[in-house]
Scaffold this active site. Structure first.
Site, PDB file in Angstrom:
ATOM      1  N   THR A 188       0.864  -1.190   0.000  1.00  0.00           N
ATOM      2  CA  THR A 188       0.000   0.000   0.000  1.00  0.00           C
ATOM      3  C   THR A 188       0.897   1.235   0.000  1.00  0.00           C
ATOM      4  O   THR A 188       2.071   1.147   0.354  1.00  0.00           O
ATOM      5  CB  THR A 188      -0.883   0.027   1.258  1.00  0.00           C
ATOM      6  N   GLU A 333      -5.766  -3.474  -1.417  1.00  0.00           N
ATOM      7  CA  GLU A 333      -6.246  -4.648  -0.673  1.00  0.00           C
ATOM      8  C   GLU A 333      -7.353  -5.396  -1.411  1.00  0.00           C
ATOM      9  O   GLU A 333      -7.760  -6.485  -1.002  1.00  0.00           O
ATOM     10  CB  GLU A 333      -6.753  -4.211   0.704  1.00  0.00           C
ATOM     11  N   LYS A 450     -14.709  17.342  10.526  1.00  0.00           N
ATOM     12  CA  LYS A 450     -15.705  17.217  11.587  1.00  0.00           C
ATOM     13  C   LYS A 450     -15.964  18.590  12.169  1.00  0.00           C
ATOM     14  O   LYS A 450     -15.174  19.111  12.948  1.00  0.00           O
ATOM     15  CB  LYS A 450     -15.217  16.227  12.642  1.00  0.00           C
ATOM     16  N   TRP A 455     -20.442  16.131   9.788  1.00  0.00           N
ATOM     17  CA  TRP A 455     -19.347  15.800   8.875  1.00  0.00           C
ATOM     18  C   TRP A 455     -19.498  16.575   7.570  1.00  0.00           C
ATOM     19  O   TRP A 455     -20.582  16.650   7.008  1.00  0.00           O
ATOM     20  CB  TRP A 455     -19.346  14.302   8.554  1.00  0.00           C
TER      21      TRP A 455
HETATM   22  P1  AMP Z   1      -4.693   2.475  -3.110  1.00  0.00           P
HETATM   23  O1  AMP Z   1      -4.700   1.230  -2.346  1.00  0.00           O
HETATM   24  O2  AMP Z   1      -3.394   3.210  -3.020  1.00  0.00           O
HETATM   25  O3  AMP Z   1      -5.158   2.308  -4.503  1.00  0.00           O
HETATM   26  O4  AMP Z   1      -5.741   3.453  -2.392  1.00  0.00           O
HETATM   27  C1  AMP Z   1      -7.061   3.075  -2.169  1.00  0.00           C
HETATM   28  C2  AMP Z   1      -7.852   4.265  -1.713  1.00  0.00           C
HETATM   29  O5  AMP Z   1      -7.946   5.246  -2.744  1.00  0.00           O
HETATM   30  C3  AMP Z   1      -9.279   3.948  -1.367  1.00  0.00           C
HETATM   31  O6  AMP Z   1      -9.407   3.380  -0.104  1.00  0.00           O
HETATM   32  C4  AMP Z   1      -9.933   5.318  -1.476  1.00  0.00           C
HETATM   33  O7  AMP Z   1      -9.703   6.110  -0.329  1.00  0.00           O
HETATM   34  C5  AMP Z   1      -9.183   5.931  -2.634  1.00  0.00           C
HETATM   35  N1  AMP Z   1      -9.945   5.781  -3.873  1.00  0.00           N
HETATM   36  C6  AMP Z   1      -9.791   4.860  -4.831  1.00  0.00           C
HETATM   37  N2  AMP Z   1     -10.664   5.070  -5.831  1.00  0.00           N
HETATM   38  C7  AMP Z   1     -11.414   6.136  -5.486  1.00  0.00           C
HETATM   39  C8  AMP Z   1     -12.496   6.857  -6.084  1.00  0.00           C
HETATM   40  N3  AMP Z   1     -12.979   6.540  -7.277  1.00  0.00           N
HETATM   41  N4  AMP Z   1     -13.021   7.888  -5.396  1.00  0.00           N
HETATM   42  C9  AMP Z   1     -12.545   8.254  -4.190  1.00  0.00           C
HETATM   43  N5  AMP Z   1     -11.526   7.640  -3.592  1.00  0.00           N
HETATM   44  C10 AMP Z   1     -10.957   6.593  -4.228  1.00  0.00           C
END
Ligand code: AMP
Length: 553
Positions: A188, A333, A450, A455
């Protein structure tokens, strides 16, 4: 007694994808912009043969099943061969994000216990510095040909990728083993704390490839020319190297050339029909085509995800350029696909404005992903489009644990009826789900503002700012407030040559959102910091503006 099915139990293995592509789409091309500067073309049949040769070479180096083969590379055919050559021979492909800080790269390689590291020519100086810190790596392989190998290097026994591959005869049969074996690892981004490894299995990757290619997902077919802008080090380029093999699509790899001009030229030259990437990439591409007054001649649709797709971007791509935008949500994940926004026949009868509001959401779960929103006690909340809760998911391509971690990340969930609904993965995102199952992310739970017990969604506020014609990029962060706990601060990057004042920006919010949610202040900056996967780095912005004094009022 249960009657058992009498079907063949063939394990779902990654090697079966490229074998299928070689046999049924053998002459379909894979085109790569190389780090060396030129354009490389070959076919799925060539890729499969070279992947087999690579598997032989890796075995000759003494790598054993389960050993990790790391990559530090852009999107290209050699990277694809490593995907298949390593996983297919029961090694584990570990893609490392080269945009991370050097110390993080070394930390990740050590954490994963990588046995070999394959890297692009552009990363030679970096690896020369990091090699002494990469304690488990026994083989360093430079992903290039003999002609581009350095005359000398401080890396002991530096190997030439092409030489390794070309020395083999390809007489190799892909081994058959348990589909639950690890196929690949991706860490990640680690915006807080150390990055954590998600370990995918052959089974999870193949199932994800099936599901992600479906019409209401990425809709990939052998008629497509697919250019993954999303890097192969960002959750396996969202699975496209696997799904493209499954369907036999032509693949186009941009290498390190991700600026608007290079992308546009490659899209046109190779007649790309479908692409996928994070919103920041499309900002660059759109700026270029707009500035040059260009149109796309073959580009039909794109998946945008990784961060929220601003509605203004969706509108420009769809209305001005005729490119269908498929907004998607996922995470490392989840391999990564969770939801995509595609309309049903019923919804296509709705007025265009209503259709757009649905397309702006992150969309519906694909088959294989089960999702729910829950309160802080794990109690499921209704799908009414209003109740916002913590988004939890489960499914065969969702992790059950992180690499090397003893504690399970999963949490217990109770259904809407109050009954035990088992263990789910908490995504860390806050979302609503409407009665039709369209999920909308309102925030990352850490980013939500917040204010006085209510929110405020930072994404909503960013989307409004992005609709202003002078705004290039916008981020909204919480800053401490003596009375309301937190209040929103808008951080704006203007488009080149545009002037925009605080009052004009704030006035733009009037009538577009409840008055109490309008940001308290605006700061204009030349640039917003991004994470290694192109997301706005709000942690850094919060730090930068933690002492920002909001105007009284
Ligand atoms: P990663 O594992 O680095 O791809 O990050 C995943 C995170 O990116 C998710 O838990 C979201 O917070 C954010 N994310 C992914 N796709 C979107 C989307 N279409 N809109 C908003 N947030 C997103």
């Amino acid at each position: 007694m249960a009657l058992m099915g009498q079907m063949m139990t063939m394990p779902l293995l990654i090697s079966s994808l490229i074998q299928h592509a070689a046999r049924h789409s053998g002459d379909t091309e894979i085109v790569s912009k190389r780090v060396e500067g030129d354009l490389h073309r070959y076919t799925w049949a060539d890729a499969e043969l070279r992947s087999r040769k690579l598997a032989q070479a890796l075995a000759r180096l003494g790598l054993q099943p389960g050993d990790r083969v790391a990559t530090l590379a852009w999107n290209g055919y050699r990277h694809l061969e490593i995907y298949y050559g390593s996983s297919g021979s029961q090694l584990v492909c570990h893609t490392i994000n080269p945009r991370l800080f050097p110390e993080q790269i070394a930390w990740i390689a050590n954490d994963a216990q990588d046995a070999a590291l394959c890297f692009d020519l552009s990363f030679l100086p970096l690896i020369e510095k990091l090699a002494p810190q990469m304690r488990s790596v026994r083989h360093f392989v430079l992903m290039t040909d003999r002609a581009h190998m350095p005359a000398q290097s401080s890396i002991p026994g530096l190997l030439c990728y092409d030489e390794l591959v070309e020395a083999e005869d390809g007489h190799y049969t892909w081994p058959v083993f348990d589909e639950n074996c690890a196929s690949s690892i991706c860490y990640t981004s680690g915006t807080t704390g150390n990055p954590k490894g998600a370990v995918y299995s052959h089974r999870s990757s193949v199932l994800h490839a099936y599901a992600s290619a479906m019409p209401d997902a990425m809709d990939c077919s052998r008629r497509d020319v697919i250019l993954p802008v999303v890097p192969m080090f960002h959750v396996n380029a969202w699975g496209l190297p696997y799904s493209c093999a499954a369907v036999g699509a032509k693949l186009v790899f941009p290498g390190p050339h991700l600026d608007g001009k290079s992308l546009y030229e490659l899209f046109e030259a190779e007649q790309v029909s479908f692409s996928a990437g994070v919103p920041t990439v499309w900002l660059g591409l759109l700026n270029y085509v707009r500035g040059q007054g260009l149109k796309f001649s073959s580009f039909k649709r794109t998946v945008i995800g990784g961060s929220a797709c601003p509605p203004a971007m969706l509108k420009t791509l769809m209305d001005d350029y005729g490119v269908e935008v498929i907004h998607a949500w996922g995470m490392t994940e989840l391999s990564p696909l969770g939801t995509l926004s595609k309309l049903s026949a019923k919804q296509l009868q709705l007025p265009v404005e209503e259709q757009r509001r649905l397309l702006e959401k992150q969309g519906k779960a694909i088959y294989g992903i089960d999702m729910a929103i829950v309160d802080d006690q794990g109690q499921a909340l209704p799908w009414d489009g209003r109740s916002a809760g913590n988004l939890v998911v489960r499914g065969p391509w969702v992790i059950a644990g992180y690499f090397g971690a003893e504690r399970s990340p999963l949490i217990a969930v109770r259904g809407e009826d109050g009954r035990d609904a088992g263990l789910w993965f908490p995504t860390g995102d806050v979302a609503t789900i409407d009665a039709d199952g369209f999920m909308q992310i309102t925030d990352r739970s850490k980013d939500v503002i917040k204010s006085g017990g209510e929110w405020i969604s930072s994404i909503d506020l960013e989307n409004i700012a992005m609709a202003h014609p002078s705004v290039h990029e916008a981020a909204v962060i919480a800053v401490p407030h003596p009375r309301w706990d937190e209040r929103p601060l808008l951080v704006v990057v203007c488009k080149p040559g545009c002037q925009l004042g605080r009052e004009e920006m704030l006035a733009f919010y009037e009538g577009r959102i409840a008055k109490w949610q309008i940001p308290d202040d605006v700061v204009f900056v030349p640039e917003i910091p991004h994470t290694a996967t192109g997301k706005m780095l709000k942690l850094k912005l919060r730090e930068q503006f933690k002492d920002h004094r909001l105007p009284a009022g």
